[in-house]
Every structure is written in C-alpha cells, then in structure tokens.
Scaffold this motif. Structure first.
Motif, PDB file in Angstrom:
ATOM      1  N   LYS A   1     -10.772  20.682  17.055  1.00 41.80           N
ATOM      2  CA  LYS A   1     -11.415  19.537  16.410  1.00 41.80           C
ATOM      3  C   LYS A   1     -10.756  19.272  15.058  1.00 41.80           C
ATOM      4  N   ALA A   2     -10.525  18.002  14.776  1.00 41.89           N
ATOM      5  CA  ALA A   2      -9.967  17.602  13.481  1.00 41.89           C
ATOM      6  C   ALA A   2     -10.744  16.409  12.943  1.00 41.89           C
ATOM      7  N   SER A   3     -10.961  16.406  11.645  1.00 40.84           N
ATOM      8  CA  SER A   3     -11.658  15.276  11.021  1.00 40.84           C
ATOM      9  C   SER A   3     -11.196  15.143   9.571  1.00 40.84           C
ATOM     10  N   ALA A   4     -11.357  13.952   9.042  1.00 41.96           N
ATOM     11  CA  ALA A   4     -10.994  13.698   7.645  1.00 41.96           C
ATOM     12  C   ALA A   4     -11.727  12.458   7.156  1.00 41.96           C
ATOM     13  N   ARG A   5     -11.944  12.412   5.859  1.00 44.62           N
ATOM     14  CA  ARG A   5     -12.473  11.220   5.200  1.00 44.62           C
ATOM     15  C   ARG A   5     -11.330  10.542   4.458  1.00 44.62           C
ATOM     16  N   VAL A   6     -11.328   9.232   4.507  1.00 46.77           N
ATOM     17  CA  VAL A   6     -10.223   8.464   3.925  1.00 46.77           C
ATOM     18  C   VAL A   6     -10.780   7.330   3.075  1.00 46.77           C
ATOM     19  N   VAL A   7     -10.133   7.103   1.946  1.00 47.13           N
ATOM     20  CA  VAL A   7     -10.416   5.926   1.114  1.00 47.13           C
ATOM     21  C   VAL A   7      -9.136   5.106   1.034  1.00 47.13           C
ATOM     22  N   MET A   8      -9.184   3.916   1.610  1.00 49.30           N
ATOM     23  CA  MET A   8      -8.026   3.018   1.589  1.00 49.30           C
ATOM     24  C   MET A   8      -8.200   1.977   0.489  1.00 49.30           C
ATOM     25  N   PRO A   9      -7.122   1.635  -0.222  1.00 53.23           N
ATOM     26  CA  PRO A   9      -7.204   0.600  -1.252  1.00 53.23           C
ATOM     27  C   PRO A   9      -7.368  -0.782  -0.614  1.00 53.23           C
ATOM     28  N   PRO A  10      -7.688  -1.797  -1.401  1.00 52.51           N
ATOM     29  CA  PRO A  10      -7.740  -3.162  -0.850  1.00 52.51           C
ATOM     30  C   PRO A  10      -6.403  -3.542  -0.208  1.00 52.51           C
ATOM     31  N   ILE A  11      -6.476  -4.332   0.848  1.00 48.90           N
ATOM     32  CA  ILE A  11      -5.266  -4.815   1.527  1.00 48.90           C
ATOM     33  C   ILE A  11      -5.029  -6.252   1.068  1.00 48.90           C
ATOM     34  N   PRO A  12      -4.021  -6.480   0.233  1.00 47.21           N
ATOM     35  CA  PRO A  12      -3.874  -7.792  -0.387  1.00 47.21           C
ATOM     36  C   PRO A  12      -3.200  -8.850   0.491  1.00 47.21           C
ATOM     37  N   ARG A  13      -2.621  -8.449   1.600  1.00 42.21           N
ATOM     38  CA  ARG A  13      -1.892  -9.403   2.437  1.00 42.21           C
ATOM     39  C   ARG A  13      -2.590  -9.615   3.777  1.00 42.21           C
ATOM     40  N   ASN A  14      -2.060 -10.571   4.537  1.00 46.01           N
ATOM     41  CA  ASN A  14      -2.529 -10.785   5.913  1.00 46.01           C
ATOM     42  C   ASN A  14      -1.881  -9.746   6.826  1.00 46.01           C
ATOM     43  N   GLU A  15      -2.290  -8.503   6.634  1.00 46.51           N
ATOM     44  CA  GLU A  15      -1.742  -7.395   7.409  1.00 46.51           C
ATOM     45  C   GLU A  15      -2.885  -6.603   8.035  1.00 46.51           C
TER      46      GLU A  15
ATOM     47  N   ILE B   1       0.859  -1.179   0.000  1.00 49.38           N
ATOM     48  CA  ILE B   1       0.000   0.000   0.000  1.00 49.38           C
ATOM     49  C   ILE B   1       0.896   1.229   0.000  1.00 49.38           C
ATOM     50  N   ARG B   2       0.665   2.115  -0.951  1.00 50.48           N
ATOM     51  CA  ARG B   2       1.493   3.307  -1.104  1.00 50.48           C
ATOM     52  C   ARG B   2       0.661   4.560  -0.851  1.00 50.48           C
ATOM     53  N   ARG B   3       1.363   5.650  -0.576  1.00 48.59           N
ATOM     54  CA  ARG B   3       0.677   6.912  -0.294  1.00 48.59           C
ATOM     55  C   ARG B   3      -0.222   7.327  -1.451  1.00 48.59           C
ATOM     56  N   GLU B   4       0.243   7.129  -2.671  1.00 50.28           N
ATOM     57  CA  GLU B   4      -0.541   7.588  -3.823  1.00 50.28           C
ATOM     58  C   GLU B   4      -1.834   6.795  -4.029  1.00 50.28           C
ATOM     59  N   ASN B   5      -1.952   5.652  -3.359  1.00 47.71           N
ATOM     60  CA  ASN B   5      -3.177   4.845  -3.465  1.00 47.71           C
ATOM     61  C   ASN B   5      -4.198   5.171  -2.379  1.00 47.71           C
ATOM     62  N   ILE B   6      -3.819   6.042  -1.431  1.00 44.75           N
ATOM     63  CA  ILE B   6      -4.722   6.423  -0.344  1.00 44.75           C
ATOM     64  C   ILE B   6      -5.300   7.805  -0.654  1.00 44.75           C
ATOM     65  N   VAL B   7      -6.601   7.913  -0.584  1.00 45.12           N
ATOM     66  CA  VAL B   7      -7.261   9.198  -0.857  1.00 45.12           C
ATOM     67  C   VAL B   7      -7.718   9.813   0.463  1.00 45.12           C
ATOM     68  N   VAL B   8      -7.332  11.067   0.679  1.00 46.77           N
ATOM     69  CA  VAL B   8      -7.762  11.809   1.873  1.00 46.77           C
ATOM     70  C   VAL B   8      -8.484  13.064   1.398  1.00 46.77           C
ATOM     71  N   TYR B   9      -9.680  13.300   1.938  1.00 46.80           N
ATOM     72  CA  TYR B   9     -10.431  14.493   1.531  1.00 46.80           C
ATOM     73  C   TYR B   9     -11.276  15.004   2.689  1.00 46.80           C
ATOM     74  N   ASP B  10     -11.851  16.180   2.494  1.00 44.81           N
ATOM     75  CA  ASP B  10     -12.646  16.845   3.542  1.00 44.81           C
ATOM     76  C   ASP B  10     -11.879  16.934   4.857  1.00 44.81           C
ATOM     77  N   VAL B  11     -10.595  17.287   4.767  1.00 47.12           N
ATOM     78  CA  VAL B  11      -9.811  17.488   5.995  1.00 47.12           C
ATOM     79  C   VAL B  11     -10.244  18.807   6.636  1.00 47.12           C
ATOM     80  N   CYS B  12     -10.577  18.744   7.910  1.00 43.08           N
ATOM     81  CA  CYS B  12     -11.066  19.934   8.613  1.00 43.08           C
ATOM     82  C   CYS B  12     -10.364  20.034   9.964  1.00 43.08           C
ATOM     83  N   ALA B  13      -9.902  21.235  10.291  1.00 44.01           N
ATOM     84  CA  ALA B  13      -9.277  21.471  11.597  1.00 44.01           C
ATOM     85  C   ALA B  13      -9.707  22.849  12.070  1.00 44.01           C
ATOM     86  N   THR B  14     -10.370  22.912  13.217  1.00 42.94           N
ATOM     87  CA  THR B  14     -10.875  24.175  13.739  1.00 42.94           C
ATOM     88  C   THR B  14     -10.697  24.227  15.254  1.00 42.94           C
ATOM     89  N   ILE B  15     -10.749  25.436  15.784  1.00 40.16           N
ATOM     90  CA  ILE B  15     -10.912  25.648  17.221  1.00 40.16           C
ATOM     91  C   ILE B  15     -12.184  26.458  17.391  1.00 40.16           C
TER      92      ILE B  15
END
Length: 261
Positions: A50-64, A13-27
């Motif tokens: 407060k901090a929040s984010a949405r994440v899309v992770m790719p399939p995990i092909p191994r027993n990890e 799993i590489r960084r370019e395969n992970i999608v991060v969006y709607d990152v929000c950080a406020t006080i």
C-alpha cells in the motif's frame, strides 16, 4: 530581458512549488494465504503493498491539465512452479529477462501510464487561482492460480511440488502535464514480494501446501532520491499482457503454454 520572460516563468509549475507530505508505503504484516479448495488449481493470496501521499499543488495559471498519481513498473520477476522431477512452468517477461528493457509497465492496462484511475490519480484542470489539496493512494498484491497437474499434460494427476516467486517493483508519485507531457517526479518507492510454497502432491486436497521461508515481507523503501522512469514503464504492454507462461522440462525443448497478449 527578464521582464520579457516573466509571464512564461510565472506560469510554469515547478517541483519546488509542489508540497508532498505524509508519504506512506507498507506491506501488510501477515503471511501469504494458501487456498486448496479447487481440485484443479492451488491459489495463494499475498499481503497487500500500500502507498499513499498527501499533495498540495499550486494554482495552475494556464489552460493546462495536470494529473498527479502513482506509476508502477516491474523491474525483476522470477516465478517458477516445479512439478516433481519432470520440469517447471514459469511466468516470464522476455524483454526484461533478456535485458532489453529495464522495467515493464504495471499499469491496469487501461489508464497508461498510471497504475489505476480511481484513488490512484487526481486530475486538475487549469486555469485555477488557488492551491489544491488532495490524497492519492494505491495497493497491489498477487492472487494467482497454479495448476496441480503439469500444464501441458492431459492428466489431472497432481504433481506440483514447489512454487517460488520473487518480484521487484518501483513505484513513482508523479505530476504530469497532459498537454506538454512534462513529468515531475515527486517520490520514488522500491518494494519486493517473495513467495515460497512447498507442496506434497500425495497428500489429500486441503493438506498439500505449506508456506516456507519468511512469513512476513520486507518493508518497502521510500528513497531519498528521485529515480528516473524508464520509457517502457510509461507505455504498453503492461506486465500482465507481456508475460509468457513457459513449460521447461528436465528433458526436451521448452514450450510456450500461454503466449503474450
């Protein structure tokens, strides 16, 4: 030669395969609240980071197993309580103050290195054959007690005149392979909380303290770059266990009031 390594390469799993969006950080844009209900201590409650984010992770092909979530560390802390002209008490992180470390873990003390283990993290157990979509969130604030009287005195006479606090944090969104300990930093956030309270100990309880300086906190910064995580931010002790309460009199030697845990 590429075909020999192709299975291994595809399985990572590489960084370019992970999608991060709607990152929000406020006080929260509200002032610190002061509580004067106790004759023993003043309490104050800061607004929430407060901090929040949405994440899309790719399939995990191994027993990890992968965990995605928030890691937080304290980079700087000044926390002084002044008692008239007698001296001040201060919460200190000795290793940080002396420059021996760059940051100290702000974990909940149980879920190292994570800030917490409820909304703060999501655990993915492989192998999986489809993408995973989820959200992770966290919040943090200060809600301490400060004695009206000098903390090393047997007297209950209120002498507290000023509370000043200035603390800085770095918060990372991280994907970690719990099998290999590989870490992929997905986002870095910097934030700071400041408190300045003036106290007139001669006034009646309920009318002694007032907020001075800024009433709203500076908003967090979501960085465009990924800052590395210092080693101390990932392990024990956390800031709550490492901190020491000192009494620093105007005259005489400093005293340890509460040692580290």
């Amino acid at each position: 030669m590429g075909c020999i390594q192709s299975i291994t390469c595809k399985a990572r799993i590489r960084r370019e395969n992970i999608v991060v969006y709607d990152v929000c950080a406020t006080i929260d844009q509200c002032p610190t609240l002061i509580e004067e209900s106790s004759p023993i201590v003043l309490r104050y409650k800061t607004p929430y980071f407060k901090a929040s984010a949405r994440v899309v992770m790719p399939p995990i092909p191994r027993n990890e197993t992968w965990v995605v979530g928030w890691i937080q560390a304290c980079n700087q802390m000044e926390f002084f309580n002044t008692y008239s002209d007698l001296g001040m008490s201060s919460w200190e992180l000795p290793d940080l103050r002396e420059g021996r470390v760059k940051a100290i873990s702000d974990s909940d003390g149980v879920s190292y290195p994570w800030y917490g283990n409820t909304t703060e993290t999501v655990t993915l157990v492989g192998p999986t054959n489809k993408i995973s979509r989820f959200s992770v969130s966290m919040n943090d604030n200060f809600y301490p007690s400060v004695t009206w009287a000098v903390p090393v005195s047997d007297s209950n006479v209120p002498l507290l005149t000023r509370i000043k606090r200035d603390q800085s944090f770095t918060t990372w969104l991280v994907a970690m392979n719990t099998t290999t300990k590989e870490k992929i930093i997905l986002q870095t956030i910097k934030w700071r909380m400041r408190v300045d309270i003036e106290v007139d100990p001669l006034q009646l309880l309920g009318h002694r303290a007032r907020l001075v300086g800024r009433t709203q906190q500076e908003q967090p910064k979501i960085l465009n770059r990924m800052e590395p995580i210092p080693p101390n931010a990932l392990v024990k002790p956390n800031a709550n266990d490492a901190q020491v309460l000192m009494w620093r009199p105007k005259r005489g030697q400093p005293l340890v009031v509460i040692p580290p845990k």
